[in-house]
Design a protein around this motif. Structure first.
Motif, PDB file in Angstrom:
ATOM      1  N   UNK A  60       0.843  -1.173   0.000  1.00  0.00           N
ATOM      2  CA  UNK A  60       0.000   0.000   0.000  1.00  0.00           C
ATOM      3  C   UNK A  60       0.891   1.239   0.000  1.00  0.00           C
ATOM      4  N   UNK A  61       0.798   2.016  -1.074  1.00  0.00           N
ATOM      5  CA  UNK A  61       1.655   3.188  -1.224  1.00  0.00           C
ATOM      6  C   UNK A  61       2.903   2.941  -2.036  1.00  0.00           C
ATOM      7  N   UNK A  62       3.062   1.728  -2.536  1.00  0.00           N
ATOM      8  CA  UNK A  62       4.211   1.392  -3.381  1.00  0.00           C
ATOM      9  C   UNK A  62       3.783   1.343  -4.844  1.00  0.00           C
ATOM     10  N   UNK A  63       4.739   1.115  -5.726  1.00  0.00           N
ATOM     11  CA  UNK A  63       4.468   0.980  -7.149  1.00  0.00           C
ATOM     12  C   UNK A  63       5.037  -0.349  -7.641  1.00  0.00           C
ATOM     13  N   UNK A  64       4.672  -0.695  -8.860  1.00  0.00           N
ATOM     14  CA  UNK A  64       5.021  -1.996  -9.434  1.00  0.00           C
ATOM     15  C   UNK A  64       6.520  -2.153  -9.663  1.00  0.00           C
ATOM     16  N   UNK A  65       7.253  -1.082  -9.577  1.00  0.00           N
ATOM     17  CA  UNK A  65       8.708  -1.156  -9.719  1.00  0.00           C
ATOM     18  C   UNK A  65       9.387  -1.554  -8.415  1.00  0.00           C
ATOM     19  N   UNK A  66       8.620  -1.713  -7.361  1.00  0.00           N
ATOM     20  CA  UNK A  66       9.172  -2.063  -6.055  1.00  0.00           C
ATOM     21  C   UNK A  66       8.843  -3.521  -5.721  1.00  0.00           C
ATOM     22  N   UNK A  67       8.353  -3.799  -4.549  1.00  0.00           N
ATOM     23  CA  UNK A  67       8.221  -5.161  -4.038  1.00  0.00           C
ATOM     24  C   UNK A  67       7.389  -6.081  -4.934  1.00  0.00           C
ATOM     25  N   UNK A  68       6.208  -5.636  -5.334  1.00  0.00           N
ATOM     26  CA  UNK A  68       5.333  -6.526  -6.108  1.00  0.00           C
ATOM     27  C   UNK A  68       5.945  -6.910  -7.441  1.00  0.00           C
ATOM     28  N   UNK A  69       6.730  -5.993  -8.022  1.00  0.00           N
ATOM     29  CA  UNK A  69       7.412  -6.326  -9.267  1.00  0.00           C
ATOM     30  C   UNK A  69       8.454  -7.403  -9.082  1.00  0.00           C
ATOM     31  N   UNK A  70       9.154  -7.354  -7.947  1.00  0.00           N
ATOM     32  CA  UNK A  70      10.117  -8.410  -7.629  1.00  0.00           C
ATOM     33  C   UNK A  70       9.418  -9.760  -7.518  1.00  0.00           C
ATOM     34  N   UNK A 232      10.837   7.056  -7.538  1.00  0.00           N
ATOM     35  CA  UNK A 232      10.348   8.427  -7.719  1.00  0.00           C
ATOM     36  C   UNK A 232       8.838   8.502  -7.852  1.00  0.00           C
ATOM     37  N   UNK A 233       8.167   7.399  -8.236  1.00  0.00           N
ATOM     38  CA  UNK A 233       6.707   7.424  -8.385  1.00  0.00           C
ATOM     39  C   UNK A 233       5.984   6.820  -7.178  1.00  0.00           C
ATOM     40  N   UNK A 234       6.710   6.348  -6.219  1.00  0.00           N
ATOM     41  CA  UNK A 234       6.105   5.688  -5.065  1.00  0.00           C
ATOM     42  C   UNK A 234       5.508   6.709  -4.101  1.00  0.00           C
ATOM     43  N   UNK A 235       4.261   6.505  -3.697  1.00  0.00           N
ATOM     44  CA  UNK A 235       3.618   7.380  -2.718  1.00  0.00           C
ATOM     45  C   UNK A 235       4.418   7.403  -1.421  1.00  0.00           C
ATOM     46  N   UNK A 236       4.806   6.235  -0.940  1.00  0.00           N
ATOM     47  CA  UNK A 236       5.494   6.151   0.350  1.00  0.00           C
ATOM     48  C   UNK A 236       6.924   6.669   0.302  1.00  0.00           C
ATOM     49  N   UNK A 237       7.522   6.667  -0.869  1.00  0.00           N
ATOM     50  CA  UNK A 237       8.883   7.185  -0.995  1.00  0.00           C
ATOM     51  C   UNK A 237       8.913   8.702  -1.073  1.00  0.00           C
ATOM     52  N   UNK A 238       7.739   9.306  -1.294  1.00  0.00           N
ATOM     53  CA  UNK A 238       7.713  10.744  -1.551  1.00  0.00           C
ATOM     54  C   UNK A 238       6.758  11.471  -0.591  1.00  0.00           C
ATOM     55  N   UNK A 239       5.692  12.075  -1.095  1.00  0.00           N
ATOM     56  CA  UNK A 239       4.899  12.987  -0.272  1.00  0.00           C
ATOM     57  C   UNK A 239       3.681  12.355   0.388  1.00  0.00           C
ATOM     58  N   UNK A 240       3.503  11.051   0.244  1.00  0.00           N
ATOM     59  CA  UNK A 240       2.437  10.372   0.959  1.00  0.00           C
ATOM     60  C   UNK A 240       1.060  10.537   0.331  1.00  0.00           C
ATOM     61  N   UNK A 241       0.066   9.966   1.011  1.00  0.00           N
ATOM     62  CA  UNK A 241      -1.318   9.976   0.548  1.00  0.00           C
ATOM     63  C   UNK A 241      -1.975  11.333   0.805  1.00  0.00           C
ATOM     64  N   UNK A 242      -3.143  11.532   0.195  1.00  0.00           N
ATOM     65  CA  UNK A 242      -3.953  12.688   0.547  1.00  0.00           C
ATOM     66  C   UNK A 242      -4.433  12.537   1.993  1.00  0.00           C
ATOM     67  N   UNK A 243      -4.637  13.661   2.656  1.00  0.00           N
ATOM     68  CA  UNK A 243      -5.094  13.642   4.054  1.00  0.00           C
ATOM     69  C   UNK A 243      -6.423  12.919   4.186  1.00  0.00           C
TER      70      UNK A 243
END
Length: 324
Positions: A60-70, A232-243
């Motif tokens: 949750x908050x990741x992108x396909x280039x991270x864990x799920x892609x692995x 760079x496109x990951x929510x958790x790596x950057x500015x997070x979710x909307x409030x």
């Protein structure tokens, strides 16, 4: 439906090295809400005939280039056709506003991936499974409960996002008054967002975990904010979710009908993870003898994101081979 015109990267920008054992291609597909999703399809090199297929997403908050892609690439190396996707409003997928989540739409994202897989010439539509990591483990259970086309499901280091938003960790915020305060805060923020013409973001993880931070925060920072897992496109790596992202999660329990799931489900979790109780409780809520809880001794929540010597790929492969 008319697909959104997504601008997909043509370079390999994953957090893991590319395998020479699989073929990779970028794909798009549209969910029933008209949101176009971006995915990576991995096919075992030289494979022929119709294959068993697996759709994947998370954390949750990741992108396909991270864990799920692995996970997707590794399972393709082991003989499955895999489709890993960015959820709606995240990464390369479409939908506005950005960096928002929904228990309903994100469940639908899994079902849309099954739609996509079902029409591939090299996929056996009767042998489609799904795998969800972290918060998308909870979405995977939700999708499995509603969609009998999904023949087998694996969750890894699962979060129930509706439960954690409504109750807090270990039920630490599980009172009507605490939920009312959350509702009031988000209702006020909605007004401000409308005035401003865009939603406010919660802000991302710190660059370094502060002294005395809980271990799970230390682990998240170590994954999302370092070369290990930053994207760079990951929510958790950057500015997070909307409030206001948690709003619908307060009202819509994801796994209300988990006890009616007839398909086999395997839940994988580390016993050193702060989130372990989500998988244990989900397992207890499921009826029948086709559910399995696999406990990885000493593993933390994020160990199962990318530590290939910890993730039980042999067990996951055997489970999908047995059930797809």
């Amino acid at each position: 439906m008319t697909a959104e015109n997504l601008q997909l990267t043509t370079e390999w920008d994953k957090t893991f090295p590319q395998s020479d054992k699989v073929d990779h291609q970028k794909v798009t597909f549209t969910n029933r809400y008209g949101i176009t999703l971006a995915g990576d399809m991995y096919t075992p090199k030289g494979a022929t005939g119709q294959l068993a297929a697996i759709a994947l997403a998370g954390p949750f908050g990741a992108v396909k280039e991270q864990s799920s892609g692995l996970y997707a690439q590794t399972l393709a190396e082991r003989g499955f056709l895999t489709l890993v996707f960015d959820p709606s409003f995240v990464g390369e997928s479409g939908g506005l506003p950005r960096s928002v989540a929904s228990p309903d739409i994100n469940t639908e994202d899994f079902q849309a991936a099954v739609d996509m897989l079902s029409v591939q010439d090299n996929v056996d539509a009767e042998r489609i499974g799904i795998l969800g990591v972290c918060g998308f483990g909870g979405m995977a259970i939700s999708a499995t409960a509603i969609d009998p086309r999904i023949k087998a499901t694996v969750t890894s280091t699962m979060y129930d996002m509706t439960r954690v938003n409504a109750e807090g960790y270990f039920q630490s915020e599980n009172s009507e008054e605490q939920r009312h305060e959350k509702r009031a805060t988000m209702a006020a923020q909605r007004t401000e967002d409308f005035k401003n013409g865009e939603p406010k973001l919660v802000g991302g993880l710190p660059a370094e975990a502060p002294e005395g931070a809980p271990q799970f925060l230390v682990d998240y920072v170590d994954y999302y904010k370092t070369d290990r897992g930053y994207h760079s496109r990951s929510v958790n790596s950057n500015d997070g979710w909307t409030v206001t992202t948690p709003e619908s999660f307060l009202n819509m329990p994801l796994n209300q009908y988990a006890g009616e799931i007839r398909q086999p489900v395997m839940l994988v979790h580390g016993d050193a993870a702060h989130s372990y109780y989500f998988s244990k409780d989900a397992f207890e809520s499921m009826a029948g003898d086709n559910k399995e809880l696999v406990t990885i001794e000493g593993a933390s929540h994020t160990d199962l994101y990318d530590q290939v010597d910890v993730i039980p790929f042999d067990k996951i492969e055997a489970f999908f081979n047995a059930n797809l």
